[in-house]
Design an enzyme around this catalytic site. Structure first.
Site, PDB file in Angstrom:
ATOM      1  N   GLU A 121       0.000  -2.735  23.483  1.00  0.00           N
ATOM      2  CA  GLU A 121       0.826  -1.687  23.438  1.00  0.00           C
ATOM      3  C   GLU A 121       0.188  -0.776  24.924  1.00  0.00           C
ATOM      4  O   GLU A 121      -0.781  -0.829  24.873  1.00  0.00           O
ATOM      5  CB  GLU A 121       0.687  -0.811  22.426  1.00  0.00           C
ATOM      6  CG  GLU A 121       1.469  -1.200  21.103  1.00  0.00           C
ATOM      7  CD  GLU A 121       1.208  -0.663  20.070  1.00  0.00           C
ATOM      8  OE1 GLU A 121       0.978   0.532  19.935  1.00  0.00           O
ATOM      9  OE2 GLU A 121       1.831  -1.071  18.752  1.00  0.00           O
ATOM     10  N   SER A 164       3.454  -2.239  11.242  1.00  0.00           N
ATOM     11  CA  SER A 164       1.948  -2.279  10.731  1.00  0.00           C
ATOM     12  C   SER A 164       1.255  -2.168  12.172  1.00  0.00           C
ATOM     13  O   SER A 164       0.976  -1.038  12.916  1.00  0.00           O
ATOM     14  CB  SER A 164       1.551  -3.528   9.945  1.00  0.00           C
ATOM     15  OG  SER A 164       1.836  -4.647  10.918  1.00  0.00           O
ATOM     16  N   ARG A 165       0.552  -3.192  12.679  1.00  0.00           N
ATOM     17  CA  ARG A 165       0.216  -3.304  14.009  1.00  0.00           C
ATOM     18  C   ARG A 165       0.551  -4.409  14.693  1.00  0.00           C
ATOM     19  O   ARG A 165       0.752  -5.504  14.102  1.00  0.00           O
ATOM     20  CB  ARG A 165      -1.248  -3.432  13.872  1.00  0.00           C
ATOM     21  CG  ARG A 165      -2.097  -2.097  13.486  1.00  0.00           C
ATOM     22  CD  ARG A 165      -1.979  -1.081  14.408  1.00  0.00           C
ATOM     23  NE  ARG A 165      -2.808   0.086  14.205  1.00  0.00           N
ATOM     24  CZ  ARG A 165      -2.274   1.311  13.466  1.00  0.00           C
ATOM     25  NH1 ARG A 165      -0.901   1.204  13.594  1.00  0.00           N
ATOM     26  NH2 ARG A 165      -3.091   2.192  13.487  1.00  0.00           N
ATOM     27  N   GLY A 207       0.851  -1.219   0.050  1.00  0.00           N
ATOM     28  CA  GLY A 207       0.083   0.037   0.012  1.00  0.00           C
ATOM     29  C   GLY A 207       0.744   1.369  -0.152  1.00  0.00           C
ATOM     30  O   GLY A 207       1.831   1.219  -0.555  1.00  0.00           O
ATOM     31  N   ILE A 234       2.526   2.680   2.465  1.00  0.00           N
ATOM     32  CA  ILE A 234       3.719   2.747   3.221  1.00  0.00           C
ATOM     33  C   ILE A 234       4.716   1.715   2.354  1.00  0.00           C
ATOM     34  O   ILE A 234       5.829   1.733   2.078  1.00  0.00           O
ATOM     35  CB  ILE A 234       3.432   2.281   4.628  1.00  0.00           C
ATOM     36  CG1 ILE A 234       2.746   3.442   5.398  1.00  0.00           C
ATOM     37  CG2 ILE A 234       4.837   1.817   5.339  1.00  0.00           C
ATOM     38  CD1 ILE A 234       2.277   3.019   6.579  1.00  0.00           C
ATOM     39  N   HIS A 292       6.204   2.591  19.052  1.00  0.00           N
ATOM     40  CA  HIS A 292       4.981   2.954  17.739  1.00  0.00           C
ATOM     41  C   HIS A 292       5.439   4.638  17.243  1.00  0.00           C
ATOM     42  O   HIS A 292       4.657   5.459  17.543  1.00  0.00           O
ATOM     43  CB  HIS A 292       3.629   2.979  18.438  1.00  0.00           C
ATOM     44  CG  HIS A 292       2.564   2.754  17.291  1.00  0.00           C
ATOM     45  ND1 HIS A 292       1.176   1.925  17.600  1.00  0.00           N
ATOM     46  CD2 HIS A 292       2.234   3.508  16.294  1.00  0.00           C
ATOM     47  CE1 HIS A 292       0.659   2.316  16.590  1.00  0.00           C
ATOM     48  NE2 HIS A 292       1.235   2.952  15.602  1.00  0.00           N
TER      49      HIS A 292
HETATM   50  P1  NAP Z   1      -2.613   0.872   2.845  1.00  0.00           P
HETATM   51  O1  NAP Z   1      -2.327   1.965   1.927  1.00  0.00           O
HETATM   52  O2  NAP Z   1      -4.176   0.786   3.083  1.00  0.00           O
HETATM   53  O3  NAP Z   1      -1.946  -0.358   2.248  1.00  0.00           O
HETATM   54  C1  NAP Z   1      -2.086  -1.629   3.017  1.00  0.00           C
HETATM   55  C2  NAP Z   1      -1.781  -2.788   2.012  1.00  0.00           C
HETATM   56  O4  NAP Z   1      -1.970  -3.790   2.729  1.00  0.00           O
HETATM   57  C3  NAP Z   1      -2.676  -2.726   0.920  1.00  0.00           C
HETATM   58  O5  NAP Z   1      -2.112  -2.855  -0.227  1.00  0.00           O
HETATM   59  C4  NAP Z   1      -3.591  -3.822   1.226  1.00  0.00           C
HETATM   60  O6  NAP Z   1      -4.235  -4.397   0.108  1.00  0.00           O
HETATM   61  C5  NAP Z   1      -2.777  -4.870   1.833  1.00  0.00           C
HETATM   62  N1  NAP Z   1      -3.402  -5.858   2.527  1.00  0.00           N
HETATM   63  C6  NAP Z   1      -4.491  -5.847   3.318  1.00  0.00           C
HETATM   64  N2  NAP Z   1      -4.953  -7.112   3.733  1.00  0.00           N
HETATM   65  C7  NAP Z   1      -3.789  -7.900   3.397  1.00  0.00           C
HETATM   66  C8  NAP Z   1      -3.836  -9.306   3.705  1.00  0.00           C
HETATM   67  N3  NAP Z   1      -4.571 -10.066   4.323  1.00  0.00           N
HETATM   68  N4  NAP Z   1      -2.517  -9.859   2.919  1.00  0.00           N
HETATM   69  C9  NAP Z   1      -1.862  -9.141   2.239  1.00  0.00           C
HETATM   70  N5  NAP Z   1      -1.850  -7.962   2.175  1.00  0.00           N
HETATM   71  C10 NAP Z   1      -2.947  -7.190   2.648  1.00  0.00           C
HETATM   72  O7  NAP Z   1      -2.052   1.457   4.262  1.00  0.00           O
HETATM   73  P2  NAP Z   1      -0.634   1.752   4.755  1.00  0.00           P
HETATM   74  O8  NAP Z   1      -0.875   3.383   4.780  1.00  0.00           O
HETATM   75  O9  NAP Z   1       0.481   1.602   3.844  1.00  0.00           O
HETATM   76  O10 NAP Z   1      -0.594   1.599   6.216  1.00  0.00           O
HETATM   77  C11 NAP Z   1      -0.580   0.079   6.493  1.00  0.00           C
HETATM   78  C12 NAP Z   1      -0.788   0.005   8.053  1.00  0.00           C
HETATM   79  O11 NAP Z   1       0.335   0.344   8.502  1.00  0.00           O
HETATM   80  C13 NAP Z   1      -2.083   0.726   8.528  1.00  0.00           C
HETATM   81  O12 NAP Z   1      -3.291  -0.110   8.495  1.00  0.00           O
HETATM   82  C14 NAP Z   1      -1.653   0.939   9.961  1.00  0.00           C
HETATM   83  O13 NAP Z   1      -2.214  -0.089  10.789  1.00  0.00           O
HETATM   84  C15 NAP Z   1      -0.091   0.981   9.901  1.00  0.00           C
HETATM   85  N6  NAP Z   1       0.631   1.825  10.337  1.00  0.00           N
HETATM   86  C16 NAP Z   1       1.673   2.126  11.359  1.00  0.00           C
HETATM   87  C17 NAP Z   1       2.170   3.064  11.651  1.00  0.00           C
HETATM   88  C18 NAP Z   1       3.222   3.130  12.727  1.00  0.00           C
HETATM   89  O14 NAP Z   1       3.297   4.406  13.433  1.00  0.00           O
HETATM   90  N7  NAP Z   1       4.172   2.142  12.710  1.00  0.00           N
HETATM   91  C19 NAP Z   1       2.204   4.541  10.877  1.00  0.00           C
HETATM   92  C20 NAP Z   1       0.859   4.505   9.567  1.00  0.00           C
HETATM   93  C21 NAP Z   1       0.270   3.070   9.671  1.00  0.00           C
HETATM   94  P3  NAP Z   1      -5.330  -3.683  -1.109  1.00  0.00           P
HETATM   95  O15 NAP Z   1      -4.212  -3.015  -1.976  1.00  0.00           O
HETATM   96  O16 NAP Z   1      -5.977  -4.765  -1.743  1.00  0.00           O
HETATM   97  O17 NAP Z   1      -6.270  -2.919   0.011  1.00  0.00           O
END
Ligand code: NAP
Length: 326
Positions: free
Chosen positions: A268, A238-239, A157, A159, A287
């Site tokens: 957490e 991620s989480r 996605g 990130i 985090h």
């Molecule tokens: P995003 O743009 O929605 O990307 C998530 C990706 O994961 C999408 O490509 C999605 O597929 C894919 N996905 C969903 N379910 C899956 C599965 N079962 N198996 C394989 N791939 C799967 O989100 P993002 O902005 O990159 O953020 C991702 C996550 O990082 C957030 O939801 C959040 O929990 C976490 N995060 C953490 C921090 C931190 O401080 N550490 C900061 C920001 C975010 P599709 O393309 O089909 O939807």
């Protein structure tokens, strides 16, 4: 006079609060720790809009207690603490903050990757502990090269793509597995799609950048860790619950994988007595993926604008349930 009442569950930077104050009377929860569920229900009772963080559970019980609510604005990309389906059933739009924090989170992921590869936290602890007694030893602190190593990104996605962009600068061989295959992104970011099991087996570094969903809960557990290389390094931005912590503990303790770095844990904060914290080959950051000041300010401003748009019945810049938007 502002016609709406807004609840903000954590102190924000003034520039973001000012955006909300233009449109609403604002109550800001002043404590460092989040409000309890009971406190949150009490505070939300007369709120027209609420700006939440990942620590606020937004479920049917809270929504029942907030009959005036017309918008929820989450200060995060992940929405695992919000029952979006329930909000949609009630016609309440849910704002979130994609687009503004992916680069910072990818920067942190890469910092963790580099640090784990070259053992920076581990060796720094050793220096502080008085371990550095010989100026240079050719056999000490041997880590892994990042350049030309194989990086496996799970979740391509926002990130994941930013991580890939950074990895190209290190001439890494980049493979990915994601729910959807993206041929355009493969060309643009120089990444190759592989099945999940193949990614685990091939990658020198596995980075998790998926959302937490029922499908990704414990996506990495004992069988998946067993598929990784003994020299493999796992990085989770991620989480926390995407990784099974008991299985990770055993894999790191037994040398089944070399090292891991977690920016997120389950729960957490992590319990100070958690066995994971006894391991030298694990680094945990609290985090901080998107915790860079300009990014945090932009994220807060976006969440504030989403809140105001929702209050005023206008389209939000980023809404997770557009079918609930007016
Ligand atoms: P995003 O743009 O929605 O990307 C998530 C990706 O994961 C999408 O490509 C999605 O597929 C894919 N996905 C969903 N379910 C899956 C599965 N079962 N198996 C394989 N791939 C799967 O989100 P993002 O902005 O990159 O953020 C991702 C996550 O990082 C957030 O939801 C959040 O929990 C976490 N995060 C953490 C921090 C931190 O401080 N550490 C900061 C920001 C975010 P599709 O393309 O089909 O939807």
């Amino acid at each position: 006079m502002p016609q709406y009442k807004a609840l903000v569950t954590r102190t924000l930077l003034p520039e973001a609060l000012d955006i909300i104050r233009e449109a609403a009377d604002v109550t800001v929860w002043p404590e460092e720790a989040p409000p309890s569920a009971e406190e949150l229900r009490r505070l939300a009772a007369d709120a027209d809009g609420i700006l939440t963080t990942i620590m606020d559970r937004v479920d049917a019980t809270l929504l029942d207690a907030a009959p005036n609510l017309r918008v929820i604005s989450q200060l995060a990309v992940g929405l695992d603490n919000v029952d979006v389906g329930e909000a949609t059933r009630r016609g309440i739009p849910v704002g979130y903050t994609p687009g503004v924090l992916a680069k910072s989170t990818a920067d942190l992921a890469f910092a963790l990757l580099l640090g784990a590869a070259r053992r920076t936290s581990e060796s720094e602890r050793w220096v502080r502990g008085g371990g550095w007694e010989i100026q240079f030893h050719p056999m000490h602190w041997l880590g892994q090269d990042v350049h030309e190593a194989c990086l496996g990104i799970v979740g391509l996605g926002q990130i994941g793509r930013e991580i890939a962009r950074r990895a190209r600068g290190f001439d890494m061989d980049i493979i990915y597995h994601s729910r959807t295959r993206y041929p355009d992104a493969e060309a643009e970011y120089g990444v190759r799609y592989v099945e999940f099991e193949e990614l685990l087996a091939q990658a020198d570094f596995v980075i998790l950048s998926v959302p937490l969903t029922p499908q990704t809960h414990h996506l990495i557990s004992a069988p998946q860790l067993a598929m990784m290389k003994p020299s493999g390094i796992l990085i989770n931005v991620s989480r926390g619950p995407v990784v099974d912590p008991a299985a990770l503990y055993e894999a790191l303790r037994d040398g089944q994988i070399a090292r891991a770095t977690l920016d997120v844990t389950a729960p957490e904060p992590i319990d100070p007595n958690d066995p994971l914290l006894t391991l030298d080959n694990l680094v945990i950051t609290p985090h901080i993926g998107s915790a860079a000041l300009p990014t945090r300010l932009n994220t807060m401003k976006l969440a504030a604008r989403n809140l105001v748009a929702g209050l005023q019945g206008e389209r939000m810049e980023a809404c997770a349930n557009t079918d609930a938007m007016g």
